[in-house]
Scaffold this active site. Sequence first.
Site, PDB file in Angstrom:
ATOM      1  N   ASP A   1       1.049   0.353  -5.139  1.00 50.52           N
ATOM      2  CA  ASP A   1      -0.132   0.729  -5.940  1.00 50.52           C
ATOM      3  C   ASP A   1      -0.094   2.177  -6.428  1.00 50.52           C
ATOM      4  O   ASP A   1      -0.537   2.467  -7.537  1.00 50.52           O
ATOM      5  CB  ASP A   1      -1.447   0.415  -5.211  1.00 50.52           C
ATOM      6  CG  ASP A   1      -1.629   1.163  -3.887  1.00 50.52           C
ATOM      7  OD1 ASP A   1      -0.641   1.659  -3.317  1.00 50.52           O
ATOM      8  OD2 ASP A   1      -2.788   1.228  -3.420  1.00 50.52           O
ATOM      9  N   HIS A   2       0.432   3.092  -5.625  1.00 53.25           N
ATOM     10  CA  HIS A   2       0.451   4.509  -6.014  1.00 53.25           C
ATOM     11  C   HIS A   2       1.317   5.271  -5.033  1.00 53.25           C
ATOM     12  O   HIS A   2       1.799   4.708  -4.052  1.00 53.25           O
ATOM     13  CB  HIS A   2      -0.957   5.102  -6.063  1.00 53.25           C
ATOM     14  CG  HIS A   2      -1.772   4.825  -4.823  1.00 53.25           C
ATOM     15  ND1 HIS A   2      -1.529   5.427  -3.619  1.00 53.25           N
ATOM     16  CD2 HIS A   2      -2.793   3.961  -4.608  1.00 53.25           C
ATOM     17  CE1 HIS A   2      -2.377   4.972  -2.720  1.00 53.25           C
ATOM     18  NE2 HIS A   2      -3.156   4.064  -3.278  1.00 53.25           N
TER      19      HIS A   2
ATOM     20  N   HIS B   1      -0.735   3.577   4.877  1.00 50.97           N
ATOM     21  CA  HIS B   1      -1.718   4.398   4.172  1.00 50.97           C
ATOM     22  C   HIS B   1      -1.784   5.744   4.871  1.00 50.97           C
ATOM     23  O   HIS B   1      -1.691   5.810   6.101  1.00 50.97           O
ATOM     24  CB  HIS B   1      -3.084   3.698   4.185  1.00 50.97           C
ATOM     25  CG  HIS B   1      -4.106   4.308   3.273  1.00 50.97           C
ATOM     26  ND1 HIS B   1      -4.671   5.540   3.511  1.00 50.97           N
ATOM     27  CD2 HIS B   1      -4.651   3.843   2.123  1.00 50.97           C
ATOM     28  CE1 HIS B   1      -5.523   5.814   2.541  1.00 50.97           C
ATOM     29  NE2 HIS B   1      -5.532   4.795   1.682  1.00 50.97           N
TER      30      HIS B   1
ATOM     31  N   THR C   1      -6.228   2.692  -5.212  1.00 47.04           N
ATOM     32  CA  THR C   1      -6.013   1.253  -5.045  1.00 47.04           C
ATOM     33  C   THR C   1      -6.817   0.441  -6.059  1.00 47.04           C
ATOM     34  O   THR C   1      -6.311  -0.511  -6.648  1.00 47.04           O
ATOM     35  CB  THR C   1      -6.419   0.808  -3.622  1.00 47.04           C
ATOM     36  OG1 THR C   1      -5.520   1.380  -2.675  1.00 47.04           O
ATOM     37  CG2 THR C   1      -6.370  -0.701  -3.477  1.00 47.04           C
TER      38      THR C   1
ATOM     39  N   GLU D   1       0.808  -1.208   0.000  1.00 49.12           N
ATOM     40  CA  GLU D   1       0.000   0.000   0.000  1.00 49.12           C
ATOM     41  C   GLU D   1       0.852   1.274   0.000  1.00 49.12           C
ATOM     42  O   GLU D   1       1.775   1.404   0.812  1.00 49.12           O
ATOM     43  CB  GLU D   1      -0.953  -0.012   1.208  1.00 49.12           C
ATOM     44  CG  GLU D   1      -1.841   1.209   1.316  1.00 49.12           C
ATOM     45  CD  GLU D   1      -2.710   1.435   0.085  1.00 49.12           C
ATOM     46  OE1 GLU D   1      -3.265   0.467  -0.451  1.00 49.12           O
ATOM     47  OE2 GLU D   1      -2.826   2.606  -0.346  1.00 49.12           O
TER      48      GLU D   1
HETATM   49  C1  GP9 Z   1      -8.940   0.275   1.668  1.00 50.26           C
HETATM   50  C2  GP9 Z   1      -7.749   0.435   0.826  1.00 50.26           C
HETATM   51  C3  GP9 Z   1      -7.359   1.865   0.561  1.00 50.26           C
HETATM   52  O1  GP9 Z   1      -9.640  -0.922   1.641  1.00 50.26           O
HETATM   53  O2  GP9 Z   1      -7.510  -0.500  -0.115  1.00 50.26           O
HETATM   54  O3  GP9 Z   1      -7.577   2.327  -0.715  1.00 50.26           O
HETATM   55  P1  GP9 Z   1      -6.924   3.704  -1.244  1.00 50.26           P
HETATM   56  O4  GP9 Z   1      -7.413   4.806  -0.336  1.00 50.26           O
HETATM   57  O5  GP9 Z   1      -5.439   3.567  -1.152  1.00 50.26           O
HETATM   58  O6  GP9 Z   1      -7.383   3.843  -2.636  1.00 50.26           O
HETATM   59 MN    MN Z   2      -3.974   2.448  -2.125  1.00 49.27          MN
END
Ligand code: GP9
Ligand code: MN
Length: 432
Positions: free
Chosen positions: A259-260, A200, A82, A38
């Site tokens: 992911d980003h 996150h 995500t 993440e």
């Molecule tokens: C929550 C998670 C976060 O289930 O996958 O998503 P994001 O905010 O990074 O798009």
């Molecule tokens: Mn994410």
Amino acid sequence: KPADLTKIKKFVATQKLPDNIQYYGTQKGKNVFMIHLESFQQFLIDYKVDNREVTPNLNKFYHDQHTLSFDNFYNQVGQGKTSDAEMMQENSLYGLATGSAMVKYGTNNTFESLPGILDQRGYTTAAFHGDVASFWNRDNTYKSFGYNYFFSKAYYPNASKPNFNVGYGLKDKIFLQDSAKYIEQLPQPFYAKLITVTNHYPYEIDKANISFPATTTGDNTVDGYVQTAHYLDQAFGELMTYLQKAGLYDNSVFVLYGDHYGISENHQPAIAQLLGKDKVTNYDLAQFQKVPFMIHGNNLKGGINHTYGGEIDMLPTLLDLLGVPDDNMTMFGQDMLSPKYEGVVPMRNGNWITPKYMKYNNQYFNTTNGQQVTLDSDSELKKIATTTQDYVNKVLSYSDAVITGDLLRFDTGRSDFHPVNKKDFDYKKSTG
Ligand code: GP9
Ligand code: MN
């Protein structure tokens, strides 16, 4: 409408590349671990604070002789964050220009996704995530993707304990430990996707789990980033140790990706400090969009690969390693290992990056040295800018057409495509 798909498939066929015989099929039949890191940026790899590595376990993995590691690999997400990364990773289809494709189209569309493909080849497929099942519409979308199982928060008894959650869900260490217990019980070969979440925004974690110094930029949303990244790294290290003991390491291929970005462009002074610069340019910000992409297999010829690519390329690259024929699939990415791969990386907003030039925040740069260039100052750029932009606009709009028109439902009559039956799956946790 079926005619739209025909036209798009014709285009997709023109960008199919020859396989790399050194790699093709070398990971065939192995368990597949897809580990979603993440908000994890490439710059964290080998990055040090106070002379300490932020992510020692991931660094070791990155440099392992059996890990193929890409260091010019970009995230290509849009507003779906995500979920856009997942859309690309599972389907080699882009997220949409606005909103989340999984939210808008995940429930009803027909997809030709990695779980469905592997299910057809005798794999058990399962997704794991310590947040509620409905986030990003995963509970519906995963059925369309063909996941046999989706272990969401309700499947983790630990999630109800005080202090076991932070931010969006179960803390990564507990999440990965508990997930491994489920994974051990899956019939092999399996495809297991693990979506971590502790690293996150806003990058906070309880004191007991802080074992790394924060950075000192003075920007509160930035300085904890290395601490949660360090925690994620420890969780990853523990998972690897566990899987080695459980005998699941050598017969598995591990795919890791970020992911980003974790630190947005609104934090430029802090980014400059992290990178040791006075000031960041749009070129630096483009570099900052790099995320990890690593593939490990005990028989894989590893090394740091400098090929330019992005999340859209993950699926075609992996399918070739797994020896899964993909010639008839509608994928917008390409196999990064192909000897013919060139590396044009479209960003969701229409910018792009190639090994020679990039367009980022509407400025052009020489990719190799970071010099800003213009169409007038650089004749070679002038030559390729229009064709590159046309290509980028085309793949984005074709991908959008596939999703918004649900075009894969017309891809019938193919003996190598068996759309999943969403009704085969039920992820509700039953008691007892
Ligand atoms: C929550 C998670 C976060 O289930 O996958 O998503 P994001 O905010 O990074 O798009
Ligand atoms: Mn994410």
